[in-house]
Write a protein that holds these residues in place. Structure first.
Motif, PDB file in Angstrom:
ATOM      1  N   ALA A  16      -0.596  -1.907   0.353  1.00 51.84           N
ATOM      2  CA  ALA A  16      -2.097  -1.611  -0.209  1.00 51.84           C
ATOM      3  C   ALA A  16      -1.918  -0.244  -0.332  1.00 51.84           C
ATOM      4  CB  ALA A  16      -3.127  -2.085  -0.292  1.00 51.84           C
ATOM      5  N   GLU A  19       1.591   0.976  -2.630  1.00 46.92           N
ATOM      6  CA  GLU A  19       1.439   0.622  -4.168  1.00 46.92           C
ATOM      7  C   GLU A  19       0.226   1.136  -4.676  1.00 46.92           C
ATOM      8  OE1 GLU A  19      -0.051  -2.968  -7.031  1.00 46.92           O
ATOM      9  OE2 GLU A  19      -0.276  -3.384  -4.870  1.00 46.92           O
ATOM     10  N   LYS A  20      -0.820   1.725  -3.856  1.00 48.44           N
ATOM     11  CA  LYS A  20      -1.431   3.044  -4.799  1.00 48.44           C
ATOM     12  C   LYS A  20      -0.914   4.536  -4.812  1.00 48.44           C
ATOM     13  CE  LYS A  20      -5.672   0.384  -3.721  1.00 48.44           C
ATOM     14  NZ  LYS A  20      -7.334   0.392  -2.725  1.00 48.44           N
TER      15      LYS A  20
END
Length: 310
Positions: A16, A19-20
């Motif tokens: 996560a 991706e950020k």
């Protein structure tokens, strides 16, 4: 001849976060598993590494895998297979310090990029030249170098160099589980283990040095976060190739904001090198900085003084 755009790299502890961070402007991330990586923010197994590489390459980004632990004989078992699998997953490079990792990678996975990173001995260009002649494709410089020394190394380095521009730095590492042993001695290991730990100076009592343990032993971190956002221009003008943000012990939200701020600062300087840093970027950075961790410039502008006993 125009200025070179430095690569912005941030350590990542989860898919996560990967991706950020890419969405926030990072060009690359470092990831690692707990067996082979030293001070990785989170554990990435091979399946997660494969997913991270796919995510990165779909966007023209890169993934570097930390294989920088201090390896004993038992950790060498399975190293060949691990490096071969990293190559099969098409990671862009591994970050190594141990020559055993280097020699094994050259033999079983020659397509892997090799980023030399000892954190302690990458302090002069002749040593970098030594590793470059043998196949290293990048040198991650020690954190204790001054700005003058970084610029001098860049001048004579045959491979790209990487410097840290933000985040904690490690000031002590022991393979021993010092914290666990201490609490066992105190007979309160179970109760205190999960609490944040710090070392405090005897004289400067306000200074606290974070301490944590992992599979590779005990780590004592700096009492301040490195912050070079006001000096990026000098590093860019000097041709430094890669800027690294250490995200260990920080939240995903913080790391993404920091990546975005540095992305904006880099792009703004490249667009107009004569323009001063946008004060709103520095203000935003200071606003999100934890109160317990002051910002500083590390050793970039600090003269090291050694006293000799007469």
């Amino acid at each position: 001849m125009g200025l070179q755009t430095p690569e912005l790299i941030v350590s990542s502890g989860s898919l996560a976060e990967v991706e950020k961070l890419f969405a926030a402007g990072a060009d690359a991330v470092t990831v690692g598993d707990e067996r082979h990586a030293l001070r990785a923010p989170g554990h990435f197994d091979l399946a997660m590494i494969h997913s991270a590489v796919q995510l990165a390459h779909d966007q023209g980004k890169k993934v570097y895998v930390l294989v920088n632990a201090l390896l004993h004989h038992d950790h060498l078992e399975g190293l060949e297979e691990y490096l071969q699998q990293l190559a099969e997953h098409e990671v862009d490079a591994i970050v190594f310090g141990d020559p055993a990792v280097f020699m094994t990678a050259k033999r079983v996975a020659p397509q892997l990029g090799l980023h030399w990173s000892t954190e302690t001995t990458s302090t002069n260009y002749r040593t970098i030249q030594f590793w470059a002649k043998r196949g290293a494709t990048r040198a991650n410089l020690a954190r204790e170098l001054s700005m003058r020394e970084v610029i001098e190394i860049k001048r004579y380095s045959p491979v790209p160099i990487q410097v840290q521009v933000h985040g904690m730095t490690c000031i002590f590492h022991s393979k021993r589980k010092l914290v666990s042993n201490y609490f066992r001695f105190q007979k309160r290991y179970r109760e205190e283990r999960e609490q944040p730990l710090f070392l405090k100076e005897h004289v400067r009592k306000e200074q606290r040095y974070p301490v944590f343990e992992d599979l590779h032993g005990t780590h004592v971190m700096s009492n301040e976060d490195l912050c070079m956002i006001e000096h990026l221009g000098q590093l860019i003008t000097s041709g430094v190739d890669c800027f690294y943000i250490e995200g260990n012990r920080k939240s995903i939200a913080y790391n993404c904001q920091i990546a975005s701020i540095y992305r904006q600062a880099i792009d703004a300087f490249l667009q107009d090198p004569q323009a001063p840093l946008d004060p709103s970027l520095l203000s935003e950075l200071q606003k999100i900085q934890p109160k317990s961790y002051p910002l500083g410039t590390g050793f970039y502008f600090k003269e090291q003084v050694y006293w000799k006993r007469r």
